[in-house]
Design an enzyme around this catalytic site. Structure first.
Site, PDB file in Angstrom:
ATOM      1  N   GLU A  42      45.370  48.220  23.143  1.00  0.00           N
ATOM      2  CA  GLU A  42      46.288  48.531  24.144  1.00  0.00           C
ATOM      3  C   GLU A  42      47.680  48.518  23.712  1.00  0.00           C
ATOM      4  O   GLU A  42      48.744  49.279  23.912  1.00  0.00           O
ATOM      5  CB  GLU A  42      45.885  47.921  25.726  1.00  0.00           C
ATOM      6  CG  GLU A  42      44.669  48.706  26.102  1.00  0.00           C
ATOM      7  CD  GLU A  42      44.625  50.108  26.389  1.00  0.00           C
ATOM      8  OE1 GLU A  42      45.799  50.732  26.251  1.00  0.00           O
ATOM      9  OE2 GLU A  42      43.544  50.683  26.585  1.00  0.00           O
ATOM     10  N   TYR A 125      50.348  48.445  33.438  1.00  0.00           N
ATOM     11  CA  TYR A 125      49.276  49.336  32.556  1.00  0.00           C
ATOM     12  C   TYR A 125      48.196  48.592  31.995  1.00  0.00           C
ATOM     13  O   TYR A 125      46.880  48.544  31.936  1.00  0.00           O
ATOM     14  CB  TYR A 125      49.969  50.249  31.604  1.00  0.00           C
ATOM     15  CG  TYR A 125      48.754  50.806  30.912  1.00  0.00           C
ATOM     16  CD1 TYR A 125      47.966  51.903  31.380  1.00  0.00           C
ATOM     17  CD2 TYR A 125      48.964  50.571  29.417  1.00  0.00           C
ATOM     18  CE1 TYR A 125      46.914  52.384  30.437  1.00  0.00           C
ATOM     19  CE2 TYR A 125      47.904  51.157  28.671  1.00  0.00           C
ATOM     20  CZ  TYR A 125      46.968  52.142  29.150  1.00  0.00           C
ATOM     21  OH  TYR A 125      46.038  52.489  28.333  1.00  0.00           O
ATOM     22  N   ASP A 143      49.370  54.926  32.722  1.00  0.00           N
ATOM     23  CA  ASP A 143      50.278  55.261  31.427  1.00  0.00           C
ATOM     24  C   ASP A 143      50.560  56.697  31.375  1.00  0.00           C
ATOM     25  O   ASP A 143      50.430  57.435  32.434  1.00  0.00           O
ATOM     26  CB  ASP A 143      49.208  54.905  30.296  1.00  0.00           C
ATOM     27  CG  ASP A 143      48.243  55.751  29.741  1.00  0.00           C
ATOM     28  OD1 ASP A 143      47.970  56.466  30.792  1.00  0.00           O
ATOM     29  OD2 ASP A 143      47.807  55.744  28.480  1.00  0.00           O
TER      30      ASP A 143
END
Length: 370
Positions: A42, A125, A143
């Protein structure tokens, strides 16, 4: 903003997850639910395309297979592994967070989104992604994909360029999340947002959630998401000094804060910090630069401007224009007053090059046929 009934929510969950089960992307970090793998992927995916990230992720995992390995890694090895991904503060924050996990959490991951945000570099996020995928917590991961998908599905008019809009989206998405498969739900939204509901060339007519896409049904899909334009990056002019000797090329270590902090690069001199009038000739500017270099670093240089256009590189808020200068120095000069060293070309592969540095080096080679 549209609100759905419990029946419609259940139908949406079923439709979305059935599609995901049959069409999800086969990505290396999805081969399990390890929080470390989710976290690294991520962070890498921020500002970076999936296809670019895959080989970086695979190499990174071989070099730093665990949180403990990342925590004790040499910073130069870490920066080299990150070379080319940009936004290098991400890599530094990864190591800070790894050390937090080892030192403050005894290597055990926090399991809630709120706790995860105590770790360096982990925002709402990323915390939502880790908590939902690795720990099955029913929290949204909002996101760009989620902003785009849900603004169209629910016709949310909130300006996604404003930080406070995140809370509006989180509040709208929370009731839609299945408690049994929140991680798959968030990942399905990611996949949907990069395919049928992408920013451009979207294909809502064939989308699996077409029946739930209110903006599409109303013929106003191109109005969503609402987003005010960013300010243009501010142009900043630099002179890049490429100096050679028998020992190699002169590199300067960037300051410990600011853009590209801590990297070894060809020295950069900001043009507007030279004590010359705006209308000064190029000859006067370069003579001033030579004088300042001598006074500041005790290094006598005589620069020559390289042919070709300035090297250009855009950051989020700045656009650098770098005029390349070259000079030759004796390897015997005293570098006591200069924050740098000579680096032989043979050792360049051991040094993490930023994209700016790579552009400068490539232009130098092209213009000098070095």
């Amino acid at each position: 903003m549209i609100e759905w009934s419990p029946t419609k929510i259940a139908a949406f969950q079923k439709t979305l997850l059935n599609w995901y089960d049959h069409n999800k992307r086969d990505l290396p970090w999805r081969h399990g639910h390890d929080p470390y793998h989710v976290w690294i992927s991520e962070i890498m995916l921020q500002q970076t395309q999936v296809q670019t990230v895959i080989p970086y992720y695979q190499r990174f995992m071989k070099k730093f297979p665990t949180v403990q390995a990342l925590a004790v890694a040499d910073e130069s090895d870490l920066m080299k592994a990150w070379e080319g991904l940009g936004y290098y503060s991400r890599a530094r924050n990864l190591q800070k967070a790894a050390r937090q996990l080892v030192e403050d959490y005894d290597g055990q991951w926090p399991t809630t989104a709120k706790e995860l945000q105590n770790l360096s570099g982990i925002g709402p996020y990323t915390a939502g992604a880790i908590a939902s995928i690795a720990f099955n917590q029913p929290v949204p991961a909002v996101d760009g994909n989620a902003f785009r998908v849900f603004s169209r599905l629910l016709e949310i008019d909130a300006d996604i360029a404003k930080p406070q809009s995140r809370r509006i989206f989180e509040k709208a998405i929370q009731p839609l999340m299945p408690k049994d498969r929140p991680g798959d739900f968030n990942q399905a939204i990611m996949d949907l947002g990069t395919s049928y509901m992408s920013a451009t060339n979207y294909d809502s007519e064939h989308s699996p959630v077409k029946a739930f896409n209110q903006a599409y049904l109303d013929g106003v899909e191109d109005h969503y998401p609402v987003k005010t334009k960013k300010k243009r990056p501010v142009p900043v002019k630099y002179f890049g000094l490429i100096s050679r000797s028998e020992k190699g090329f002169l590199f300067e270590k960037r300051p410990s804060n600011g853009i590209l902090s801590g990297f070894w690069m060809f020295p950069l001199i900001k043009a507007d910090e030279l004590p010359v009038k705006p209308a000064a000739s190029e000859k006067t500017v370069l003579a001033t630069l030579e004088k300042q270099f001598l006074e500041t670093y005790q290094l006598p240089i005589h620069v020559k401007k390289l042919a070709g256009q300035p090297v250009s590189h855009t950051f989020t808020h700045q656009k650098w224009q770098i005029i390349l200068l070259e000079t030759t120095l004796s390897s015997q000069v005293d570098l006591s007053f200069f924050p740098g060293k000579w680096i032989p070309e043979a050792e360049f592969s051991d040094v993490a090059f930023t994209k700016v540095q790579s552009k400068m080096w490539a232009r130098y080679q092209a213009e000098t046929r070095y």
